[in-house]
Design a protein around this motif. Structure first.
Motif, PDB file in Angstrom:
ATOM      1  N   GLU A   8      92.330  57.620  54.090  1.00  0.00           N
ATOM      2  CA  GLU A   8      91.802  58.729  54.970  1.00  0.00           C
ATOM      3  C   GLU A   8      90.331  59.270  54.767  1.00  0.00           C
ATOM      4  OE1 GLU A   8      93.838  61.240  56.622  1.00  0.00           O
ATOM      5  OE2 GLU A   8      95.534  60.025  55.937  1.00  0.00           O
ATOM      6  N   SER A  15      89.163  64.727  61.008  1.00  0.00           N
ATOM      7  CA  SER A  15      89.741  63.672  60.538  1.00  0.00           C
ATOM      8  C   SER A  15      89.155  62.614  61.407  1.00  0.00           C
ATOM      9  CB  SER A  15      91.219  63.803  60.678  1.00  0.00           C
ATOM     10  OG  SER A  15      91.633  62.578  60.147  1.00  0.00           O
ATOM     11  N   VAL A  16      88.344  61.585  60.616  1.00  0.00           N
ATOM     12  CA  VAL A  16      87.832  60.411  61.179  1.00  0.00           C
ATOM     13  C   VAL A  16      88.637  59.274  61.543  1.00  0.00           C
ATOM     14  CG1 VAL A  16      85.687  59.211  61.396  1.00  0.00           C
ATOM     15  CG2 VAL A  16      85.575  61.385  60.448  1.00  0.00           C
ATOM     16  N   TRP A  17      89.266  59.171  60.601  1.00  0.00           N
ATOM     17  CA  TRP A  17      90.016  57.673  60.699  1.00  0.00           C
ATOM     18  C   TRP A  17      91.261  57.625  59.327  1.00  0.00           C
ATOM     19  CZ3 TRP A  17      91.819  53.464  57.950  1.00  0.00           C
ATOM     20  CH2 TRP A  17      92.590  52.445  58.690  1.00  0.00           C
ATOM     21  N   SER A  18      92.529  57.305  60.032  1.00  0.00           N
ATOM     22  CA  SER A  18      93.509  57.170  59.003  1.00  0.00           C
ATOM     23  C   SER A  18      94.509  56.057  59.071  1.00  0.00           C
ATOM     24  CB  SER A  18      94.565  58.504  58.969  1.00  0.00           C
ATOM     25  OG  SER A  18      95.315  58.464  58.211  1.00  0.00           O
ATOM     26  N   THR A  55      91.541  46.177  57.700  1.00  0.00           N
ATOM     27  CA  THR A  55      92.648  46.299  57.982  1.00  0.00           C
ATOM     28  C   THR A  55      93.214  45.146  58.611  1.00  0.00           C
ATOM     29  OG1 THR A  55      92.284  47.121  60.375  1.00  0.00           O
ATOM     30  CG2 THR A  55      92.007  48.759  58.898  1.00  0.00           C
ATOM     31  N   VAL A  60      87.207  48.330  60.380  1.00  0.00           N
ATOM     32  CA  VAL A  60      86.638  49.880  60.958  1.00  0.00           C
ATOM     33  C   VAL A  60      85.452  50.061  60.182  1.00  0.00           C
ATOM     34  CG1 VAL A  60      87.162  52.409  61.125  1.00  0.00           C
ATOM     35  CG2 VAL A  60      89.072  50.302  61.297  1.00  0.00           C
ATOM     36  N   ALA A  62      82.254  52.840  59.554  1.00  0.00           N
ATOM     37  CA  ALA A  62      81.839  54.138  59.856  1.00  0.00           C
ATOM     38  C   ALA A  62      80.541  54.203  59.183  1.00  0.00           C
ATOM     39  CB  ALA A  62      82.902  55.240  59.509  1.00  0.00           C
ATOM     40  N   LEU A  85      82.540  56.890  63.181  1.00  0.00           N
ATOM     41  CA  LEU A  85      82.862  55.590  63.386  1.00  0.00           C
ATOM     42  C   LEU A  85      81.656  54.938  64.188  1.00  0.00           C
ATOM     43  CD1 LEU A  85      86.499  56.097  64.432  1.00  0.00           C
ATOM     44  CD2 LEU A  85      85.748  55.349  62.337  1.00  0.00           C
TER      45      LEU A  85
END
Length: 124
Positions: A8, A15-18, A55, A60, A62, A85
């Protein structure tokens, strides 16, 4: 697929990325750290720098500016003051901000702009 951890990435305002990842690389006060599934519990201070989340679909990246990193029970939380991001960053705007900060001798603004540009280019 190898084991994964849940990540997270949260900024103060959103929330930027999960999602799930096999590796996360972030900058802490004691240097860069890589966190993989099964890592020892961790609590640390995030320094300004790119965060790379590996991933199954790719990386990803940021730009993160301050905050905390926490890992326990195969869950990694990156709680940032500010996070963007790489694909959200306007490169020309970041370049202008970097030049302006250099001219103003504003070290903090220069560091933020440089981190944004490093996130876009994928350099740690």
């Amino acid at each position: 697929m190898a084991a994964e951890l849940h990540v997270e990435l949260v900024a103060a305002d959103r929330s930027v990325w999960s999602g799930d990842a096999s590796l996360v690389i972030a900058r802490t006060g004691s240097g860069d750290i890589g966190v993989m599934p099964g890592h020892q519990p961790l609590l640390g201070v995030l320094e300004s720098g790119p965060v790379t989340i590996k991933t199954r679909d790719g990386n990803v990246v940021a730009a993160v500016h301050g905050g905390f990193i926490s890992f326990a029970d195969n869950k990694l939380s990156l709680l940032a003051e500010v996070a963007e991001l790489a694909d959200e960053i306007d490169v020309q705007r970041a370049e202008r901000a970097l030049e302006r900060a250099k001219g103003d001798a504003d070290a903090a603004a220069e560091r933020r702009a440089a981190v944004r540009l490093r996130a876009v280019t994928g350099t740690h």
